[in-house]
Design a protein around this motif. Structure first.
Motif, PDB file in Angstrom:
ATOM      1  N   LEU A  46       0.828  -1.196   0.000  1.00 18.12           N
ATOM      2  CA  LEU A  46       0.000   0.000   0.000  1.00 18.12           C
ATOM      3  C   LEU A  46       0.864   1.248   0.000  1.00 18.12           C
ATOM      4  O   LEU A  46       1.910   1.286   0.646  1.00 18.12           O
ATOM      5  CB  LEU A  46      -0.880   0.053   1.255  1.00 18.12           C
ATOM      6  N   ALA A  47       0.386   2.283  -0.668  1.00 19.14           N
ATOM      7  CA  ALA A  47       1.004   3.601  -0.574  1.00 19.14           C
ATOM      8  C   ALA A  47       0.050   4.511   0.190  1.00 19.14           C
ATOM      9  O   ALA A  47      -1.128   4.612  -0.159  1.00 19.14           O
ATOM     10  CB  ALA A  47       1.277   4.165  -1.957  1.00 19.14           C
ATOM     11  N   VAL A  48       0.547   5.153   1.229  1.00 17.80           N
ATOM     12  CA  VAL A  48      -0.253   6.063   2.041  1.00 17.80           C
ATOM     13  C   VAL A  48       0.380   7.443   1.914  1.00 17.80           C
ATOM     14  O   VAL A  48       1.470   7.690   2.435  1.00 17.80           O
ATOM     15  CB  VAL A  48      -0.294   5.623   3.511  1.00 17.80           C
ATOM     16  N   VAL A  49      -0.278   8.343   1.175  1.00 21.34           N
ATOM     17  CA  VAL A  49       0.258   9.681   0.929  1.00 21.34           C
ATOM     18  C   VAL A  49      -0.433  10.645   1.894  1.00 21.34           C
ATOM     19  O   VAL A  49      -1.660  10.768   1.878  1.00 21.34           O
ATOM     20  CB  VAL A  49       0.039  10.118  -0.530  1.00 21.34           C
ATOM     21  N   VAL A  50       0.367  11.318   2.717  1.00 19.80           N
ATOM     22  CA  VAL A  50      -0.171  12.171   3.771  1.00 19.80           C
ATOM     23  C   VAL A  50       0.292  13.607   3.548  1.00 19.80           C
ATOM     24  O   VAL A  50       1.501  13.888   3.567  1.00 19.80           O
ATOM     25  CB  VAL A  50       0.294  11.697   5.165  1.00 19.80           C
ATOM     26  N   PHE A  51      -0.655  14.507   3.338  1.00 20.31           N
ATOM     27  CA  PHE A  51      -0.344  15.930   3.258  1.00 20.31           C
ATOM     28  C   PHE A  51      -0.410  16.481   4.685  1.00 20.31           C
ATOM     29  O   PHE A  51      -1.477  16.509   5.298  1.00 20.31           O
ATOM     30  CB  PHE A  51      -1.321  16.639   2.327  1.00 20.31           C
ATOM     31  N   ASP A  52       0.732  16.884   5.200  1.00 18.35           N
ATOM     32  CA  ASP A  52       0.882  17.198   6.624  1.00 18.35           C
ATOM     33  C   ASP A  52       0.866  18.710   6.841  1.00 18.35           C
ATOM     34  O   ASP A  52       1.789  19.422   6.438  1.00 18.35           O
ATOM     35  CB  ASP A  52       2.207  16.601   7.118  1.00 18.35           C
ATOM     36  N   ASN A  53      -0.217  19.187   7.472  1.00 20.49           N
ATOM     37  CA  ASN A  53      -0.271  20.610   7.825  1.00 20.49           C
ATOM     38  C   ASN A  53      -0.291  20.818   9.339  1.00 20.49           C
ATOM     39  O   ASN A  53      -0.750  21.837   9.836  1.00 20.49           O
ATOM     40  CB  ASN A  53      -1.470  21.301   7.167  1.00 20.49           C
ATOM     41  N   SER A  54       0.177  19.800  10.066  1.00 24.12           N
ATOM     42  CA  SER A  54       0.368  19.879  11.520  1.00 24.12           C
ATOM     43  C   SER A  54      -0.918  20.221  12.267  1.00 24.12           C
ATOM     44  O   SER A  54      -0.957  21.125  13.091  1.00 24.12           O
ATOM     45  CB  SER A  54       1.455  20.910  11.861  1.00 24.12           C
ATOM     46  N   GLY A  55      -1.977  19.482  11.959  1.00 25.90           N
ATOM     47  CA  GLY A  55      -3.203  19.696  12.708  1.00 25.90           C
ATOM     48  C   GLY A  55      -4.433  19.528  11.854  1.00 25.90           C
ATOM     49  O   GLY A  55      -4.438  18.794  10.866  1.00 25.90           O
ATOM     50  N   TYR A  56      -5.489  20.230  12.240  1.00 26.92           N
ATOM     51  CA  TYR A  56      -6.761  20.173  11.533  1.00 26.92           C
ATOM     52  C   TYR A  56      -6.906  21.446  10.707  1.00 26.92           C
ATOM     53  O   TYR A  56      -7.425  22.462  11.164  1.00 26.92           O
ATOM     54  CB  TYR A  56      -7.912  20.029  12.526  1.00 26.92           C
ATOM     55  N   GLY A  57      -6.425  21.376   9.464  1.00 23.16           N
ATOM     56  CA  GLY A  57      -6.334  22.575   8.635  1.00 23.16           C
ATOM     57  C   GLY A  57      -7.678  23.200   8.335  1.00 23.16           C
ATOM     58  O   GLY A  57      -7.809  24.434   8.331  1.00 23.16           O
ATOM     59  N   GLU A  58      -8.703  22.377   8.062  1.00 26.30           N
ATOM     60  CA  GLU A  58     -10.015  22.922   7.730  1.00 26.30           C
ATOM     61  C   GLU A  58     -10.595  23.708   8.907  1.00 26.30           C
ATOM     62  O   GLU A  58     -11.105  24.823   8.740  1.00 26.30           O
ATOM     63  CB  GLU A  58     -10.968  21.793   7.332  1.00 26.30           C
ATOM     64  N   ILE A  59     -10.517  23.136  10.099  1.00 28.52           N
ATOM     65  CA  ILE A  59     -11.092  23.798  11.274  1.00 28.52           C
ATOM     66  C   ILE A  59     -10.260  25.027  11.644  1.00 28.52           C
ATOM     67  O   ILE A  59     -10.809  26.065  12.060  1.00 28.52           O
ATOM     68  CB  ILE A  59     -11.179  22.822  12.456  1.00 28.52           C
ATOM     69  N   ARG A  60      -8.971  24.944  11.447  1.00 26.27           N
ATOM     70  CA  ARG A  60      -8.109  26.114  11.664  1.00 26.27           C
ATOM     71  C   ARG A  60      -8.536  27.260  10.753  1.00 26.27           C
ATOM     72  O   ARG A  60      -8.678  28.412  11.197  1.00 26.27           O
ATOM     73  CB  ARG A  60      -6.654  25.730  11.397  1.00 26.27           C
ATOM     74  N   ASP A  61      -8.784  26.936   9.474  1.00 26.04           N
ATOM     75  CA  ASP A  61      -9.208  27.965   8.529  1.00 26.04           C
ATOM     76  C   ASP A  61     -10.575  28.542   8.908  1.00 26.04           C
ATOM     77  O   ASP A  61     -10.815  29.754   8.768  1.00 26.04           O
ATOM     78  CB  ASP A  61      -9.271  27.382   7.116  1.00 26.04           C
ATOM     79  N   GLU A  62     -11.476  27.694   9.364  1.00 25.01           N
ATOM     80  CA  GLU A  62     -12.800  28.169   9.760  1.00 25.01           C
ATOM     81  C   GLU A  62     -12.708  29.103  10.974  1.00 25.01           C
ATOM     82  O   GLU A  62     -13.411  30.120  11.045  1.00 25.01           O
ATOM     83  CB  GLU A  62     -13.720  26.992  10.053  1.00 25.01           C
ATOM     84  N   MET A  63     -11.857  28.754  11.928  1.00 30.34           N
ATOM     85  CA  MET A  63     -11.670  29.627  13.087  1.00 30.34           C
ATOM     86  C   MET A  63     -11.109  30.979  12.662  1.00 30.34           C
ATOM     87  O   MET A  63     -11.579  32.033  13.114  1.00 30.34           O
ATOM     88  CB  MET A  63     -10.748  28.954  14.111  1.00 30.34           C
ATOM     89  N   ASN A  64     -10.125  30.945  11.798  1.00 27.04           N
ATOM     90  CA  ASN A  64      -9.547  32.204  11.313  1.00 27.04           C
ATOM     91  C   ASN A  64     -10.584  33.031  10.559  1.00 27.04           C
ATOM     92  O   ASN A  64     -10.643  34.261  10.707  1.00 27.04           O
ATOM     93  CB  ASN A  64      -8.348  31.908  10.417  1.00 27.04           C
ATOM     94  N   ALA A  65     -11.426  32.373   9.757  1.00 26.44           N
ATOM     95  CA  ALA A  65     -12.443  33.088   8.990  1.00 26.44           C
ATOM     96  C   ALA A  65     -13.471  33.760   9.905  1.00 26.44           C
ATOM     97  O   ALA A  65     -14.024  34.808   9.570  1.00 26.44           O
ATOM     98  CB  ALA A  65     -13.143  32.136   8.026  1.00 26.44           C
TER      99      ALA A  65
END
Length: 559
Positions: A482-501
């Motif tokens: 298996l190949a597991v490709v992980v885009f790492d943004n050190s946390g929960y990027g979507e919720i971080r963006d929503e909080m900032n918005a």
């Protein structure tokens, strides 16, 4: 706590001949006999103190077994197995906490119309209402699962077990496929009682809508000046008919996440996964006839709580009658099997609109589709641009029949769903609707168990991956490439963006970066970091031919 046998992640023996049909069986054997009678050859689950009588009989009846490291992982693996094979996935848990662990996977399967059968022991048949402190005791397992599954059936005799399994398979074959739960009181699992004959669910003939309704829909489509097709997961079994109708009508095709690549995403009439696009939504409202096949047209499809304000005639094809009036009511409701219904529509429209290539109408439709895709991409280019080179690198490595599993991660729903173009032989498995985290990795394990000769790639973010990262151990024990490709943004990027918005200070969304490649190696797999698309392509090519999983991290600052 659950008593677990940790000896191996998989049990796969040459099946011994099943025992002769006897009149008296234990509940455990009656269950496994019923599964084998319905063609089950693969199960996922974790053995525990209360379900050992089930495990005792799996090998004799030719049922192979994969043991993920968590029951939620077993549910996601069985879900993916069902999606790629088209046959029900089976998961076995023990009582109490184990069953609750799999509940999130049951909810996801319900949301995405996946035939998942969950089997568990339950409290003894005559267990008192008053709590006695029995191991794994809970007030009502059946009531808990009844609220997330299509049904939960607690049997009251060994003879009833076969009927309960047949009931589940009848649901899978004749109604909208959704998960079911069967609970067997733990004393019945061990009891030897009359088992009755081996029961089987009846075959289901394709359901075809009323002929007059089909004729009405065919006439609308044949005379449409601005037709469009919207395809959801319910159109998966009608891919040939969908393409034929789109070409017949020169109608652009948009899909939901679950409908991804039913029509080749490189086809000049394909808009891909684009119902979230403002440009595509506005375009759909200008169509004089829209044919929606196997889709709820729900918030998870269009990314807005407001239903699309169709101005023209809406024809809906769905196996579930309730969908005719949910969200956007159908002007012409066609309740039936997608393939059979579209066969009739293709025949009905062909008599009026004979297929010809290179016509001005077809050329205009191709141009319109290309313009709409460009408009879709321009809306989100600043957000999505950093994923695109990496997705192109992945696409360059994938075989035409690859399976890609996905998570509720930005790199997946913003990135791969619209931008990783796939053909109809490929599959993209995404947790839509319920939107669970941690789906991608265990789903990849299940997909690879189902299709060992196909490439399987899991796409995830670092936040979601850590909901189920222990399944790297399962893949390593199975030696799955298996190949597991992980885009790492050190946390929960979507919720971080929503909080900032919202103007909020981000809280509990930033995580210290974990050395995920080292963790993969600790689990018995391989790990690496890709700082460029070229590195990713090279690592991915190697991973797909290397026994054991390979986790490849793409740091978001690189992407």
């Amino acid at each position: 706590m659950t008593s677990v046998h940790e000896s191996a992640a998989v049990t796969r023996h040459s099946p011994e001949p099943p025992p002769p049909d006897r009149t008296h069986l234990t509940g455990g054997e009656a269950l496994v006999r019923a599964l084998a009678t319905h063609g089950v050859t693969q199960a996922f689950g974790i053995p525990g103190t209360h379900n050992l009588e089930i495990y005792r009989h799996l090998t004799a009846y030719g049922v192979a077994h994969v043991a993920p490291r968590h029951e939620q992982g077993a549910g996601y693996a069985a879900d993916a197995y069902a999606r790629v094979t088209g046959t029900p996935g089976v998961a076995i848990t023990t009582t109490g906490p184990a069953l609750l662990n799999i509940a999130a996977a049951v909810g996801q399967a319900y949301s995405d119309s996946v035939p998942l059968l969950v089997i568990s022991p339950g409290m003894p048949l005559r267990h008192p209402r008053q709590s006695t402190g029995l191991l794994h005791e809970m007030r009502s397992q059946s009531e808990a699962l009844r609220n997330v599954a299509a049904f939960s059936h607690r049997v009251s005799s060994v003879a009833e077990i076969g009927a309960a399994v047949a009931r589940a398979f009848t649901l899978f074959r004749s109604e909208r496929p959704r998960p079911a739960h069967i609970e067997i009181p733990l004393d019945l699992l061990e009891a030897t009682e009359p088992a009755g004959p081996a029961r089987t669910a009846p075959p289901a003939a394709p359901r075809v809508p009323d002929a007059a309704r089909v004729e009405e829909a065919a006439a609308l489509l044949a005379h449409a000046e601005r037709p469009a097709l919207v395809l959801g997961g319910g159109a998966r079994g009608a891919a040939t008919q969908c393409l034929a109708l789109a070409e017949q009508l020169a109608a652009p095709v948009a899909t939901t996440a679950n409908g991804k690549a039913i029509v080749d995403e490189e086809h000049p009439l394909s808009l891909g996964v684009s119902l979230h696009s403002t440009a595509v939504q506005e375009w759909l409202t200008t169509r004089d006839v829209v044919l929606a096949v196997g889709t709820e047209l729900a918030e998870s499809d269009i990314w807005t709580a407001e239903p699309l304000p169709f101005q023209g005639q809406l024809i809906r094809v769905d196996f579930d009658p309730a969908q005719m009036y949910a969200g956007v009511p159908a002007d012409v409701p066609l309740v039936g099997d997608a393939a059979a219904t579209l066969d009739a529509l293709v025949t009905g429209t062909a008599a009026t609109t004979p297929r010809t290539t290179g016509t001005p109408t077809e050329t205009a439709a191709h141009t319109e589709t290309a313009t709409l895709k460009a408009a879709r991409d321009s809306e989100s280019r600043p957000r999505d641009a950093h994923w695109l080179p990496y997705l192109e690198a992945i696409r360059g490595v994938l075989a035409p029949d690859a399976v890609v599993t996905s998570d509720s991660a930005q790199c997946c729903y913003y990135g791969a769903l619209p931008h990783l173009t796939l053909g109809p032989r490929a599959r993209y498995l995404h947790p839509t609707g319920f939107g669970t985290l941690g789906y991608a990795l265990p789903a990849a394990v299940g997909a690879k168990a189902a299709c060992p000769d196909r490439q399987v790639v899991a796409l995830s973010g670092d936040g979601g991956l850590q909901f189920s990262i222990q399944e790297l151990a399962t893949a390593a024990a199975l030696q799955q490439p298996l190949a597991v490709v992980v885009f790492d943004n050190s946390g929960y990027g979507e919720i971080r963006d929503e909080m900032n918005a919202r103007g909020d200070a981000p809280l509990a969304v930033d995580h210290a970066r974990v050395d995920l490649p080292a963790l993969a190696r600790a689990y018995g797999g391989h790990g690496a970091t890709a700082n460029s698309p070229e590195e990713l392509a090279k690592l991915l090519s190697t991973a797909l031919t290397t026994p054991a999983p390979t986790l490849i991290v793409v740091p978001e600052e690189s992407a």
